[in-house]
Design a protein around this motif. Sequence first.
Motif, short mmCIF file in Angstrom:
data_model
loop_
_atom_site.label_atom_id
_atom_site.label_comp_id
_atom_site.label_asym_id
_atom_site.label_seq_id
_atom_site.Cartn_x
_atom_site.Cartn_y
_atom_site.Cartn_z
N GLN A 178 -9.40 9.39 -11.62
CA GLN A 178 -8.01 9.30 -11.14
C GLN A 178 -7.97 8.91 -9.67
N HIS A 198 -5.37 -2.66 -3.66
CA HIS A 198 -4.98 -3.91 -4.32
C HIS A 198 -3.48 -4.10 -4.48
N ILE A 199 -2.73 -3.04 -4.67
CA ILE A 199 -1.28 -3.16 -4.85
C ILE A 199 -0.56 -3.04 -3.50
N TYR A 200 -0.90 -1.99 -2.74
CA TYR A 200 -0.21 -1.74 -1.47
C TYR A 200 -0.89 -2.43 -0.29
N ASN A 248 -7.89 2.38 -5.57
CA ASN A 248 -7.79 0.94 -5.89
C ASN A 248 -6.36 0.46 -5.86
N LYS A 249 -5.41 1.30 -6.28
CA LYS A 249 -3.99 0.93 -6.20
C LYS A 249 -3.59 0.74 -4.73
N MET A 250 -4.04 1.64 -3.87
CA MET A 250 -3.71 1.52 -2.44
C MET A 250 -4.24 0.21 -1.87
N GLU A 291 -8.72 5.20 -9.38
CA GLU A 291 -7.52 4.42 -9.72
C GLU A 291 -6.51 4.45 -8.56
N THR A 292 -6.33 5.61 -7.96
CA THR A 292 -5.37 5.75 -6.85
C THR A 292 -5.81 4.93 -5.64
#
Length: 112
Positions: A77, A87-89, A83-85, A80-81
């Motif tokens: 988890q 790649h997404i943010y 990587n979100k920071m 995932e968090t």
Amino acid sequence: MNLIHPAVLIAALGMSPLVALAAPAPEPMRFTSQSIEMPTSDRIFPDGPGAEVVNNNCLACHSAGMVLTQPKLTKAQWTETVNKMVHIYKAPVDQADVQAIVDYLAALKPQP
């Protein structure tokens, strides 16, 4: 069989633009700028393996308190968090630091 008389059809079609003109115009959308202030904190992440990497990367965007009060997450988890920071943010985290950040966060015990 009922047929519509051509004069009635022509009258109805001729009236339809007038009906549309009689309807009130919708209110135009109005956009305004909003300003928010994020809480500030001098709090840093507790000492431990990877704390310096986490402090150097994560505090650029949010407080340690926000992260430290999250529920306990698994390593998957947190991966995932993080990587979100990145790649997404678009958090400016070096890919070489990601595993150290994940390991540190997965080892944390949630704090009230």
